[in-house]
Design an enzyme around this catalytic site. Sequence first.
Site, mmCIF file in Angstrom:
data_model
loop_
_atom_site.group_PDB
_atom_site.id
_atom_site.type_symbol
_atom_site.label_atom_id
_atom_site.label_comp_id
_atom_site.label_asym_id
_atom_site.label_seq_id
_atom_site.Cartn_x
_atom_site.Cartn_y
_atom_site.Cartn_z
ATOM 1 N N SER A 30 0.853 -1.182 0.000
ATOM 2 C CA SER A 30 0.000 0.000 0.000
ATOM 3 C C SER A 30 0.889 1.232 0.000
ATOM 4 C CB SER A 30 -0.855 -0.021 1.276
ATOM 5 O OG SER A 30 -1.456 1.240 1.506
ATOM 6 N N TYR A 33 -2.057 -1.387 10.262
ATOM 7 C CA TYR A 33 -1.969 -1.575 8.804
ATOM 8 C C TYR A 33 -0.589 -1.151 8.298
ATOM 9 C CZ TYR A 33 -3.846 -1.126 3.955
ATOM 10 O OH TYR A 33 -4.103 -1.229 2.605
HETATM 11 P P1 NAD Z 1 -11.779 -5.348 -0.729
HETATM 12 O O1 NAD Z 1 -12.258 -5.323 0.667
HETATM 13 O O2 NAD Z 1 -12.670 -4.884 -1.820
HETATM 14 O O3 NAD Z 1 -11.221 -6.812 -1.085
HETATM 15 C C1 NAD Z 1 -10.444 -7.547 -0.166
HETATM 16 C C2 NAD Z 1 -10.843 -8.995 -0.248
HETATM 17 O O4 NAD Z 1 -10.014 -9.745 0.668
HETATM 18 C C3 NAD Z 1 -12.308 -9.230 0.184
HETATM 19 O O5 NAD Z 1 -12.984 -10.004 -0.780
HETATM 20 C C4 NAD Z 1 -12.176 -9.966 1.499
HETATM 21 O O6 NAD Z 1 -13.247 -10.882 1.748
HETATM 22 C C5 NAD Z 1 -10.850 -10.689 1.325
HETATM 23 N N1 NAD Z 1 -10.273 -11.076 2.626
HETATM 24 C C6 NAD Z 1 -10.200 -10.314 3.751
HETATM 25 N N2 NAD Z 1 -9.666 -11.040 4.743
HETATM 26 C C7 NAD Z 1 -9.404 -12.270 4.247
HETATM 27 C C8 NAD Z 1 -8.856 -13.448 4.795
HETATM 28 N N3 NAD Z 1 -8.473 -13.510 6.077
HETATM 29 N N4 NAD Z 1 -8.712 -14.537 3.993
HETATM 30 C C9 NAD Z 1 -9.115 -14.484 2.685
HETATM 31 N N5 NAD Z 1 -9.654 -13.401 2.122
HETATM 32 C C10 NAD Z 1 -9.796 -12.296 2.888
HETATM 33 O O7 NAD Z 1 -10.428 -4.481 -0.732
HETATM 34 P P2 NAD Z 1 -9.442 -4.001 -1.897
HETATM 35 O O8 NAD Z 1 -9.418 -2.520 -1.818
HETATM 36 O O9 NAD Z 1 -9.702 -4.682 -3.167
HETATM 37 O O10 NAD Z 1 -8.062 -4.503 -1.258
HETATM 38 C C11 NAD Z 1 -7.231 -5.470 -1.861
HETATM 39 C C12 NAD Z 1 -5.823 -5.247 -1.350
HETATM 40 O O11 NAD Z 1 -5.389 -3.944 -1.743
HETATM 41 C C13 NAD Z 1 -5.691 -5.290 0.175
HETATM 42 O O12 NAD Z 1 -4.496 -5.972 0.529
HETATM 43 C C14 NAD Z 1 -5.593 -3.834 0.548
HETATM 44 O O13 NAD Z 1 -4.911 -3.614 1.762
HETATM 45 C C15 NAD Z 1 -4.854 -3.264 -0.627
HETATM 46 N N6 NAD Z 1 -4.964 -1.837 -0.828
HETATM 47 C C16 NAD Z 1 -6.154 -1.266 -1.175
HETATM 48 C C17 NAD Z 1 -6.209 0.109 -1.354
HETATM 49 C C18 NAD Z 1 -7.471 0.801 -1.756
HETATM 50 O O14 NAD Z 1 -7.452 2.036 -1.833
HETATM 51 N N7 NAD Z 1 -8.554 0.103 -2.010
HETATM 52 C C19 NAD Z 1 -5.058 0.897 -1.190
HETATM 53 C C20 NAD Z 1 -3.871 0.269 -0.840
HETATM 54 C C21 NAD Z 1 -3.830 -1.095 -0.673
#
Ligand code: NAD
Length: 260
Positions: A146, A159
């Site tokens: 991130s 985080y």
């Molecule tokens: P999201 O919540 O839409 O998707 C995350 C998915 O991970 C969900 O389907 C959830 O059910 C699954 N998940 C959560 N805990 C789990 C577990 N213990 N075992 C298996 N699956 C699990 O979020 P996103 O924004 O698509 O995030 C995806 C990745 O991107 C994450 O690692 C997040 O930290 C990272 N990220 C997102 C952003 C953003 O702005 N959206 C920014 C930086 C990093």
Amino acid sequence: MRKRFTDKVVLITGGGSGIGRATAVRLATEDAKLVLVDISEQGLADAAEEVRKTVSDAEVLTVVADVSEEAGVERYVAETLGAHGRIDAFFNNAGVPPTPRRTEDIRTEEFARNISINLTGVFLGLKHVLKVMREQGHGRVLNTTSLFGIRANGAGSDYHAAKHGVVGLTLNSGVEYGPYGVTVNAIAPGSILTPMMEKHLRSARDNNLEQIDKALDQVPTKRFGRAEEVAATVAFLLSDEALYINAAVVTIDGGRSAKA
Ligand code: NAD
């Protein structure tokens, strides 16, 4: 469109929502054989449906598993190998949002939970997939860190600790496994409009933390990124076009990490 994933087996964690789901759809359009892992059975069902709506004959296997539990990780790797016999690319992406509070106000259990999913979950995926890829003699891994894994936002130490740890795992594993034909990189997304980001912003507002609420003001492009934009970069980084990129952290943040 050029199809870079014909006959490639791609494993995606967090495939049920947001960035993982958008990546599944994108890779299906490039012919990938997909294995989607998520803790949410409903998320997986919806993701598989969306993939098949886009590519009617897409090959999609879904595995419900918790990435923070080693038995779950062993199972998703075994199911992938059982179905396809190899793993060409691994998007190690599942994660949960920060606890948007000051360090002194984060409960120890909240910290431990975030670490167990966002850091240990990535480690366990690496541990079990890298062994397979080393034995195959090839493989491409992409972890999701991130912006908060390379910079600090001023809230959500749980985080930040986990995502900075993912950078360490990425650099070290890339150096360790490069000699075996395996590359390990990470993406560092900024503010991407996914269900996680929406929840995070709502919760930040509830906790009155201005610096998170004003996140968008800090983005030079003055907009949130889209999951499809992240998916396009992920597709490139997992493809053979990016073979010489290893142990790298690629920002996808509209320039936010460069801003003084
Ligand atoms: P999201 O919540 O839409 O998707 C995350 C998915 O991970 C969900 O389907 C959830 O059910 C699954 N998940 C959560 N805990 C789990 C577990 N213990 N075992 C298996 N699956 C699990 O979020 P996103 O924004 O698509 O995030 C995806 C990745 O991107 C994450 O690692 C997040 O930290 C990272 N990220 C997102 C952003 C953003 O702005 N959206 C920014 C930086 C990093």
